[in-house]
Design a protein around this motif. Structure first.
Motif, PDB file in Angstrom:
ATOM      1  N   GLU A  87      48.006  53.274  96.337  1.00  0.00           N
ATOM      2  CA  GLU A  87      47.855  54.555  97.033  1.00  0.00           C
ATOM      3  C   GLU A  87      49.003  55.520  96.754  1.00  0.00           C
ATOM      4  O   GLU A  87      48.891  56.714  97.031  1.00  0.00           O
ATOM      5  CB  GLU A  87      47.794  54.321  98.544  1.00  0.00           C
ATOM      6  CG  GLU A  87      46.589  53.533  99.010  1.00  0.00           C
ATOM      7  CD  GLU A  87      46.744  53.037 100.436  1.00  0.00           C
ATOM      8  OE1 GLU A  87      45.716  52.749 101.070  1.00  0.00           O
ATOM      9  OE2 GLU A  87      47.899  52.934 100.931  1.00  0.00           O
ATOM     10  N   ARG A  88      50.098  55.003  96.209  1.00  0.00           N
ATOM     11  CA  ARG A  88      51.342  55.768  96.176  1.00  0.00           C
ATOM     12  C   ARG A  88      51.225  57.101  95.427  1.00  0.00           C
ATOM     13  O   ARG A  88      51.756  58.126  95.871  1.00  0.00           O
ATOM     14  CB  ARG A  88      52.462  54.910  95.578  1.00  0.00           C
ATOM     15  CG  ARG A  88      53.859  55.472  95.815  1.00  0.00           C
ATOM     16  CD  ARG A  88      54.920  54.468  95.432  1.00  0.00           C
ATOM     17  NE  ARG A  88      54.926  53.340  96.346  1.00  0.00           N
ATOM     18  CZ  ARG A  88      54.849  52.064  95.981  1.00  0.00           C
ATOM     19  NH1 ARG A  88      54.760  51.741  94.695  1.00  0.00           N
ATOM     20  NH2 ARG A  88      54.864  51.101  96.879  1.00  0.00           N
ATOM     21  N   ALA A  89      50.542  57.118  94.295  1.00  0.00           N
ATOM     22  CA  ALA A  89      50.451  58.344  93.504  1.00  0.00           C
ATOM     23  C   ALA A  89      49.752  59.459  94.288  1.00  0.00           C
ATOM     24  O   ALA A  89      50.276  60.584  94.405  1.00  0.00           O
ATOM     25  CB  ALA A  89      49.723  58.078  92.188  1.00  0.00           C
ATOM     26  N   ASP A  90      48.557  59.162  94.829  1.00  0.00           N
ATOM     27  CA  ASP A  90      47.836  60.183  95.595  1.00  0.00           C
ATOM     28  C   ASP A  90      48.569  60.528  96.883  1.00  0.00           C
ATOM     29  O   ASP A  90      48.574  61.694  97.307  1.00  0.00           O
ATOM     30  CB  ASP A  90      46.423  59.705  95.921  1.00  0.00           C
ATOM     31  CG  ASP A  90      45.474  59.841  94.735  1.00  0.00           C
ATOM     32  OD1 ASP A  90      45.802  60.598  93.799  1.00  0.00           O
ATOM     33  OD2 ASP A  90      44.413  59.190  94.754  1.00  0.00           O
ATOM     34  N   TYR A  91      49.168  59.559  97.511  1.00  0.00           N
ATOM     35  CA  TYR A  91      49.916  59.769  98.759  1.00  0.00           C
ATOM     36  C   TYR A  91      50.990  60.830  98.568  1.00  0.00           C
ATOM     37  O   TYR A  91      51.042  61.838  99.292  1.00  0.00           O
ATOM     38  CB  TYR A  91      50.522  58.443  99.186  1.00  0.00           C
ATOM     39  CG  TYR A  91      51.421  58.453 100.407  1.00  0.00           C
ATOM     40  CD1 TYR A  91      50.906  58.150 101.666  1.00  0.00           C
ATOM     41  CD2 TYR A  91      52.786  58.717 100.300  1.00  0.00           C
ATOM     42  CE1 TYR A  91      51.730  58.116 102.791  1.00  0.00           C
ATOM     43  CE2 TYR A  91      53.615  58.687 101.409  1.00  0.00           C
ATOM     44  CZ  TYR A  91      53.087  58.384 102.648  1.00  0.00           C
ATOM     45  OH  TYR A  91      53.913  58.353 103.753  1.00  0.00           O
ATOM     46  N   TYR A  92      51.859  60.630  97.587  1.00  0.00           N
ATOM     47  CA  TYR A  92      52.948  61.587  97.383  1.00  0.00           C
ATOM     48  C   TYR A  92      52.452  62.889  96.773  1.00  0.00           C
ATOM     49  O   TYR A  92      52.938  63.968  97.118  1.00  0.00           O
ATOM     50  CB  TYR A  92      54.047  60.970  96.520  1.00  0.00           C
ATOM     51  CG  TYR A  92      54.894  59.996  97.297  1.00  0.00           C
ATOM     52  CD1 TYR A  92      55.742  60.441  98.320  1.00  0.00           C
ATOM     53  CD2 TYR A  92      54.838  58.632  97.034  1.00  0.00           C
ATOM     54  CE1 TYR A  92      56.497  59.542  99.055  1.00  0.00           C
ATOM     55  CE2 TYR A  92      55.603  57.729  97.766  1.00  0.00           C
ATOM     56  CZ  TYR A  92      56.426  58.192  98.768  1.00  0.00           C
ATOM     57  OH  TYR A  92      57.177  57.310  99.504  1.00  0.00           O
ATOM     58  N   ARG A  93      51.498  62.782  95.877  1.00  0.00           N
ATOM     59  CA  ARG A  93      50.979  64.003  95.257  1.00  0.00           C
ATOM     60  C   ARG A  93      50.456  64.973  96.297  1.00  0.00           C
ATOM     61  O   ARG A  93      50.833  66.144  96.320  1.00  0.00           O
ATOM     62  CB  ARG A  93      49.856  63.649  94.264  1.00  0.00           C
ATOM     63  CG  ARG A  93      49.229  64.878  93.616  1.00  0.00           C
ATOM     64  CD  ARG A  93      48.031  64.518  92.756  1.00  0.00           C
ATOM     65  NE  ARG A  93      47.476  65.695  92.116  1.00  0.00           N
ATOM     66  CZ  ARG A  93      46.377  65.681  91.371  1.00  0.00           C
ATOM     67  NH1 ARG A  93      45.713  64.550  91.178  1.00  0.00           N
ATOM     68  NH2 ARG A  93      45.923  66.803  90.824  1.00  0.00           N
TER      69      ARG A  93
END
Length: 204
Positions: A87-93
């Motif tokens: 989830e990290r990429a979409d979360y921070y993006r």
């Protein structure tokens, strides 16, 4: 552990309140008013900008709504609101997209600032319509902004979307309304809203 929350119920402090209620940790609330205490020496020592929200967690200050959401998710991992590796990429993006391009575009539009074609190269959001179309695609891709489950990023992104629908600063698109409806079912959202609404209704 001490956790102090500085806010005004008619402010972006409602975002941090929602996040605090999602986390479930005990916290003390300090309500500030715009005319005096928010610009007083005691609070300026916490946030020299004289803006809310702010939190002080074990002596460490965190300001800015998106930063508070991300910080609390990491500080209280048992709440399960920080991103997984997938989830990290979409979360921070999308968390930073909402704090940057979305916030800037909505604010500029409310102030009557419309960048020319040449100026769109300078502003981070390009055009208001491009920002909206990108946000709509993001909230349509999954049930929640980072995937199939609710995370701290939904608190911030969702607040921007829900306020945009409520106050007319964003058009009422089906994807925005559906996303907001999913988030409004959160018990912590309802609880936080009730606390702040009661503060607004409280006689001065």
């Amino acid at each position: 552990m001490t956790l102090t929350f500085y806010t005004n119920p008619m402010s972006r402090g409602r975002i941090a309140r929602w996040m605090l209620e999602e986390v479930g940790a005990p916290y003390e609330t300090v309500v500030l008013d715009y005319a005096s205490s928010m610009k007083g020496a005691a609070y300026l020592a916490v946030n020299p900008m004289g803006k809310v929200p702010a939190i002080v967690h074990d002596g460490r200050v965190v300001t800015e709504g998106a930063a508070i959401c991300a910080y609390l998710a990491e500080a209280f991992p048992e709440a399960g609101l920080a991103p997984t590796a997938d989830e990290r990429a979409d979360y921070y993006r999308w968390l930073f997209y909402a704090a940057g391009p979305v916030e800037a575009a909505v604010t500029n539009r409310s102030l009557g600032v419309v960048p020319t074609d040449d100026q769109q190269r300078m502003v981070g959001y390009g055009s208001f319509d491009t920002m909206l179309d990108t946000l709509e695609a993001a909230v349509s891709a999954h049930p929640f902004i980072a995937g199939d489950r609710f995370t701290a990023a939904d608190v911030y992104v969702g607040s921007q979307v829900m306020w945009g629908q409520m106050f007319g600063s964003m058009p009422k698109r089906d994807a925005f309304l559906a996303y907001g409806a999913r988030l409004a079912e959160r018990e912590a959202y309802t609880r936080a809203a009730a606390i702040d609404d009661a503060l607004i209704a409280k006689p001065a």
